[in-house]
Design a protein around this motif. Structure first.
Motif, short mmCIF file in Angstrom:
data_model
loop_
_atom_site.label_atom_id
_atom_site.label_comp_id
_atom_site.label_asym_id
_atom_site.label_seq_id
_atom_site.Cartn_x
_atom_site.Cartn_y
_atom_site.Cartn_z
N GLU A 130 67.24 30.79 11.49
CA GLU A 130 68.06 31.70 12.29
C GLU A 130 69.09 30.94 13.12
O GLU A 130 70.22 31.41 13.32
N LYS A 131 68.72 29.77 13.60
CA LYS A 131 69.67 28.97 14.39
C LYS A 131 70.53 28.05 13.54
O LYS A 131 71.31 27.25 14.05
N GLY A 132 70.39 28.17 12.20
CA GLY A 132 71.26 27.41 11.31
C GLY A 132 70.82 26.01 11.01
O GLY A 132 71.58 25.22 10.44
N GLY A 133 69.58 25.68 11.35
CA GLY A 133 69.06 24.34 11.06
C GLY A 133 68.89 23.51 12.31
O GLY A 133 68.76 24.04 13.42
N ILE A 384 53.46 0.49 9.26
CA ILE A 384 52.20 1.00 8.73
C ILE A 384 52.25 2.52 8.65
O ILE A 384 51.97 3.12 7.60
N ILE A 385 52.58 3.18 9.75
CA ILE A 385 52.81 4.62 9.76
C ILE A 385 54.32 4.79 9.68
O ILE A 385 55.03 4.65 10.67
N ARG A 386 54.81 5.09 8.49
CA ARG A 386 56.24 4.98 8.20
C ARG A 386 56.88 6.36 8.08
O ARG A 386 56.49 7.17 7.25
N GLY A 387 57.86 6.62 8.94
CA GLY A 387 58.51 7.92 8.91
C GLY A 387 59.87 7.87 9.56
O GLY A 387 60.29 6.86 10.14
N LEU A 388 60.59 8.97 9.47
CA LEU A 388 61.96 9.08 9.96
C LEU A 388 61.97 9.44 11.45
O LEU A 388 61.10 10.15 11.94
N ARG A 389 63.01 8.97 12.15
CA ARG A 389 63.21 9.36 13.55
C ARG A 389 63.50 10.87 13.64
O ARG A 389 63.01 11.57 14.51
N SER A 390 64.35 11.32 12.73
CA SER A 390 64.75 12.73 12.70
C SER A 390 65.32 13.02 11.32
O SER A 390 65.57 12.10 10.53
N LEU A 391 65.51 14.29 11.02
CA LEU A 391 66.12 14.70 9.74
C LEU A 391 66.96 15.94 10.02
O LEU A 391 66.45 17.06 10.05
N ASP A 392 68.24 15.71 10.24
CA ASP A 392 69.15 16.79 10.60
C ASP A 392 69.65 17.50 9.35
O ASP A 392 70.25 16.88 8.47
N VAL A 393 69.42 18.82 9.29
CA VAL A 393 69.81 19.61 8.12
C VAL A 393 70.50 20.89 8.60
O VAL A 393 70.36 21.32 9.74
N SER A 394 71.25 21.48 7.70
CA SER A 394 71.86 22.79 7.95
C SER A 394 71.22 23.83 7.04
O SER A 394 70.75 23.52 5.94
N CYS A 395 71.19 25.07 7.52
CA CYS A 395 70.65 26.19 6.74
C CYS A 395 71.66 27.32 6.78
O CYS A 395 71.61 28.20 7.64
N GLY A 396 72.63 27.28 5.87
CA GLY A 396 73.63 28.34 5.83
C GLY A 396 74.81 28.05 6.75
O GLY A 396 74.90 27.07 7.41
#
Length: 396
Positions: A130-133, A384-396
């Motif tokens: 609803e907020k566009g991502g 060891i615990i491997r992941g992203l800081r953030s993942l910015d995406v758009s939805c529409g």
């Protein structure tokens, strides 16, 4: 590039180094941490099941008797919490704890949670779309497992914001050679979480509810420290891995757009896709074990008393086991990845994690058909615990 878990470039893409290790030095000594690196799937899989190794040696000897320096006194509150959970103990204590806790993770019990997991996911995704991502990790991936585990444990709504920071701070202690600052932060978080859980358990013992803490608080053979350690483990293991599979998984799909299209067009592939995303970019890259008796791995003798580092990320890309291991295949049927471990320490929450992931990816694929990456993400510094800081995406 060489094996360097503190190098951001290596953390971002360790797989070429793993390939070299598997071919040229599948069992090698890593001087900076004093560990033996194990790179091949067959060896990692076998050692996870080998009872000559353990997550701890303290059931057999003290640190001093094992020829190691004792831990600093300031760390005692942290280790009291960590070593009271089943992950960092060995039989017979491990057997007793797992038997007690596994009653909450039977297939029927876990499957009965699917409707609630789905409702939580759909609420998060609807708000996100609803907020566009926005930041997919902060707004969808993180709240889901925290909410599920908090509801399981019976943590009141008003206190749930405390759980994620405690989990992240405690897990900082699992990295290789953590800084003094990270150590003190982990100790503080463990102390605060322990005090909170003890208070909650005492209240539930007096006035039980339908939650897991109430159930654990009624078990006389479970000590207060063991109850706390169990709850901390459930949060840390059930939260960190699910968040990072979600973040790493979507980043993998964005880098493999044909597979994203394939999955979107055939949602029946969701179960195999989730397994493949766990294999392709493994959230837990390394799992450590202590050698309790002299062993031989790949023709290399490894003495009692040292630590081995099982490279899950390397094992999950081993061409001896996986066809086209560096290719993402959301329909991969033969997928014996070891992202959940193996042997007596196999992840107890694996069935719940699978439900969360299938529901999460499914909801986003259905409700955000035009989801798109806004900018290339950065990796957290942890290896060891491997992941992203953030993942910015758009939805529409």
């Amino acid at each position: 590039m060489r094996f360097d878990p503190w190098n951001p470039d290596f953390v971002a893409s360790p797989y070429a180094v793993y390939d070299e290790l598997r071919r040229e030095a599948p069992v090698s000594f890593f001087e900076p941490t004093g560990q033996w690196l194990i790179a091949r799937h067959a060896d990692v899989n076998a050692l996870l099941r080998d009872r000559r190794l353990g997550r701890s040696y303290l059931h057999l000897a003290t640190h001093e008797e094992s020829g190691r320096e004792p831990e600093p006194d300031f760390q005692e509150p942290l280790w009291r919490v960590i070593r009271a959970g089943m992950l960092d103990v060995e039989p017979p204590v491990h057997t007793r704890l797992r038997r007690l806790v596994s009653k909450a993770f039977t297939p029927r019990m876990v499957e009965s949670m699917r409707p609630r997991v789905r409702a939580i996911v759909e609420g998060l995704v609807d708000d996100f779309v609803e907020k566009g991502g926005g930041d997919l990790i902060a707004e969808v991936a993180e709240p889901l497992p925290v909410t599920v585990i908090a509801e399981m444990l019976g943590v009141p709504d008003a206190d749930r914001h405390l759980l994620r920071p405690w989990s992240a701070d405690i897990c900082g202690m699992y990295e290789l050679n953590p800084s003094q600052e990270a150590q003190h932060t982990a100790v503080r978080a463990a102390s605060e979480f322990s005090d909170y859980l003890k208070g909650l358990a005492r209240a539930r013992r007096a006035a039980p509810g339908e939650d897991l803490i109430s159930a654990l608080a009624q078990i006389e053979e479970l000590t207060e420290d063991e109850l706390v350690g169990t709850c901390v483990l459930l949060l840390n293991a059930g939260h960190e891995a699910t968040v990072n599979v979600t973040g790493n998984g979507w980043w993998s799909l964005f880098r493999n757009p044909s597979e994203l299209v394939r999955l979107r067009e055939d949602l029946s592939l969701l179960p195999t896709a989730v397994e493949e995303l766990m294999r392709y970019d493994t959230p837990l890259q390394m799992f450590e074990r202590w050698v309790l008796e002299d062993i031989e791995v790949g023709g290399v003798s490894i003495p009692k008393g040292v630590e081995i580092a099982l490279l899950f990320g390397s094992a999950n890309r081993d061409p001896e086991v996986f066809d086209r291991p560096d290719a993402l295949d959301v329909g991969r049927a033969d997928n014996p990845h070891i992202s959940f471990g193996a042997g007596i320490h196999f992840c107890l929450g694996a069935p719940l994690a699978r439900i969360e992931l299938v529901e999460s990816f499914g909801a986003l694929l259905k409700r955000a058909p035009d989801i798109a990456l806004v900018e290339e993400p950065e990796w957290n510094p942890g290896y060891i615990i491997r992941g992203l800081r953030s993942l910015d995406v758009s939805c529409g």
